[in-house]
Write an enzyme that holds these catalytic residues in place. Structure first.
Site, PDB file in Angstrom:
ATOM      1  N   SER A  18      78.539  -5.125  38.519  1.00 39.87           N
ATOM      2  CA  SER A  18      78.551  -5.430  37.335  1.00 39.87           C
ATOM      3  C   SER A  18      79.814  -4.751  36.774  1.00 39.87           C
ATOM      4  O   SER A  18      80.922  -4.585  36.751  1.00 39.87           O
ATOM      5  CB  SER A  18      76.814  -4.520  36.748  1.00 39.87           C
ATOM      6  OG  SER A  18      76.699  -4.738  35.533  1.00 39.87           O
ATOM      7  N   HIS A  45      77.120  -9.287  36.900  1.00 42.99           N
ATOM      8  CA  HIS A  45      75.825  -9.237  35.224  1.00 42.99           C
ATOM      9  C   HIS A  45      76.971  -9.405  34.396  1.00 42.99           C
ATOM     10  O   HIS A  45      78.653  -9.281  34.424  1.00 42.99           O
ATOM     11  CB  HIS A  45      75.800  -7.812  35.564  1.00 42.99           C
ATOM     12  CG  HIS A  45      74.507  -7.339  35.802  1.00 42.99           C
ATOM     13  ND1 HIS A  45      74.156  -6.127  36.115  1.00 42.99           N
ATOM     14  CD2 HIS A  45      73.773  -7.650  36.716  1.00 42.99           C
ATOM     15  CE1 HIS A  45      73.569  -5.974  36.929  1.00 42.99           C
ATOM     16  NE2 HIS A  45      72.795  -6.734  38.054  1.00 42.99           N
ATOM     17  N   ASP A 138      70.698  -2.260  40.502  1.00 46.27           N
ATOM     18  CA  ASP A 138      70.602  -3.642  40.323  1.00 46.27           C
ATOM     19  C   ASP A 138      70.802  -3.963  41.657  1.00 46.27           C
ATOM     20  O   ASP A 138      72.388  -3.506  42.122  1.00 46.27           O
ATOM     21  CB  ASP A 138      71.121  -4.260  39.175  1.00 46.27           C
ATOM     22  CG  ASP A 138      70.376  -5.720  39.932  1.00 46.27           C
ATOM     23  OD1 ASP A 138      69.270  -6.338  40.815  1.00 46.27           O
ATOM     24  OD2 ASP A 138      70.695  -7.318  38.865  1.00 46.27           O
TER      25      ASP A 138
END
Lengths: 198, 274
Positions: A18, A45, A138
């Protein structure tokens, strides 16, 4: 003693990242040879409304083809697959990819947990999960799923990550085989590549 | 959390087929497995067997089950660039040769796509020429689509999409706020008829100039995708348009050659052969 415990059983390498992961990802892709023997699946992401530019940006330095797969696309080991914007990307039994528009998971779509857990389900101990810099949790459940199937788990060294929340969340949740800097991750992948060529 | 095994999923789909005549056999494996896991988590059940027992015991539970298993996540003007192509090329093209335009939303979910369509047609000044049919397999979600009332917090994404679509006005023009909800102006949806329809087992019921089936077949395996494409093909007039999700593909279906690609980026196809 060799630095890494390597094997040629692996069928998939899943990489999640991310915030702060773009740099490490481009470094990794730049270092891998075109004939690298295991397909890579990137779940990063990204802005959902920007459908273009990301593949191109990753392709610039990559020797391997980086593509955003269509739903039900067959997996080819010479490719790098990037989860498309606003879709979850899963690996399926029978060597293909499926996409989905299910709910956000950990506020994310694509969600790293979905890619990782599906990889663990489809490829069991033949998966390597690599989790890079990022600002949420995540991927932690996904790493746990990979570890539960005896796959290999690697996180970017939190002390060397731009944002360490994501690697730390994985470390807090499950056993991680290696904690590595980006340079060491590259070294690991190149060693793996060599192993396949022997 | 233990994995749900494929044998358990087979047992479940066979049970559902027998008892309720819904066929999940050819749903895509990993998303279906996640949906079932979701139901187990939601109702705090430990196993697929427990789910089967509950479905057998309480008939009304099945409708709830259908709502949870089917994916109902969508946005108004999802993929704004697609809506621009529809406005600038596809709709004008259809109206070039027709006075009326018939549209089918196959898998309409909670109705955001229908609202986007009606706003677009309204702003183009052709809403009165349109006949819209919206269908879904999930009865409860059709009711939600009819109600056209959404959590205000969802409207931010919708407004952003509308801006990217470059609509004529602002999205606020089409709804009023009431507490934490946004209520869509009902007159917008006057020309829409809703019905329950199962793409998997249902038959072809009409013909259309434009069929939207975006991110629906993504939950089916390739066998079922192929079957459903046959139905969509049959539901189109010759030279009618089919739209699928931006990352879906028709190329491996056996009747792919009966379509041409009009816009590959937005996945717009045209039926060229009966």
């Amino acid at each position: 003693m060799p630095k890494f415990e390597l094997s040629t059983k692996y069928k998939a390498i899943v990489i999640g990242g991310s915030a702060g992961s773009f740099q490490p990802i481009t470094q990794i892709l730049a270092a891998l040879p075109k004939e690298f023997p295991v397909p890579l699946f990137l779940c990063l992401h990204r802005l959902k409304h920007v459908r273009h530019g990301f593949v191109e940006a990753l392709s610039i330095k990559s020797n391997k083809d980086v593509i955003e797969p269509a739903d039900k696309e067959s997996i080819r080991k010479d490719k790098v697959y990037l989860a498309p914007a606003n879709y979850h990307m899963a690996l399926e039994l029978g060597h293909f990819i499926s996409l989905s528009t299910e709910e956000l998971i950990n506020n994310s779509r694509p969600s790293i947990d979905i890619t990782f857990e599906s990889a663990a389900y489809a490829y069991r101990d033949k998966v390597i999960g690599i989790l890079l810099s990022g600002a949420n949790k995540d991927g932690a459940a996904g790493m746990e799923a990979i570890h539960a199937k005896n796959g290999m788990t690697i996180v970017q060294d939190p002390s060397k990550s731009v944002i360490n929340a994501m690697p730390n969340a994985a470390l807090a949740r499950t056993k991680v085989d290696y904690i590595l800097s980006v340079e060491e991750i590259i070294e690991f992948l190149l060693e793996l590549d060599k192993k396949y060529r022997i | 959390m233990g994995d749900i095994e494929i044998t358990e999923l087979r047992k479940l789909t066979e049970f559902i087929k027998q008892e309720f005549d819904y066929d999940f056999k050819n749903y895509a494996m990993s998303s279906f497995r996640r949906r079932i896991q979701r139901v187990l988590d939601l109702y705090k059940m430990d196993s697929v067997d427990e789910l089967i027992r509950l479905l057998a015991k309480q008939e009304f539970f099945f409708e709830e089950f259908i709502s949870e298993v089917t994916v109902n996540v969508t946005e108004m003007f999802r993929d704004p660039t697609f809506w621009r192509v529809l406005r600038e090329h596809i709709i004008p093209n259809i109206l070039l040769n027709h006075n009326k335009i018939s549209i089918w939303h196959a898998g309409c979910s909670s109705g955001e796509e229908i609202i986007s369509m009606m706003i677009m047609l309204d702003e183009m000044g052709v809403a009165d020429k349109a006949k819209i049919v919206a269908t879904d397999v999930d009865k409860a979600i059709i009711e939600r689509a009819k109600k056209a009332t959404y959590p205000l917090k969802n409207m931010e994404v919708n407004r952003k999409n509308y801006l990217r679509y470059q609509g004529k006005y602002t999205l606020e023009r089409y709804y009023k706020e009431s507490g934490s909800e946004a209520i869509i102006n009902p007159s917008l949806l006057e020309n829409v008829s809703y019905r329950k329809h199962d793409l998997v087992q249902g038959s072809v019921f009409s013909k259309f100039d434009l069929v939207l089936c975006r991110n629906v077949m993504i939950y089916f395996n390739q066998t079922l995708q192929n079957d459903v494409l046959h139905k969509l093909h049959e539901s189109l007039f010759k030279y009618g348009y089919l739209v699928i999700g931006s990352k879906e593909s028709l190329i491996w279906c056996d009747i792919a050659h009966k379509f041409i690609v009009v816009n590959n980026e937005e996945k717009i196809y045209k039926k060229i052969k009966d």
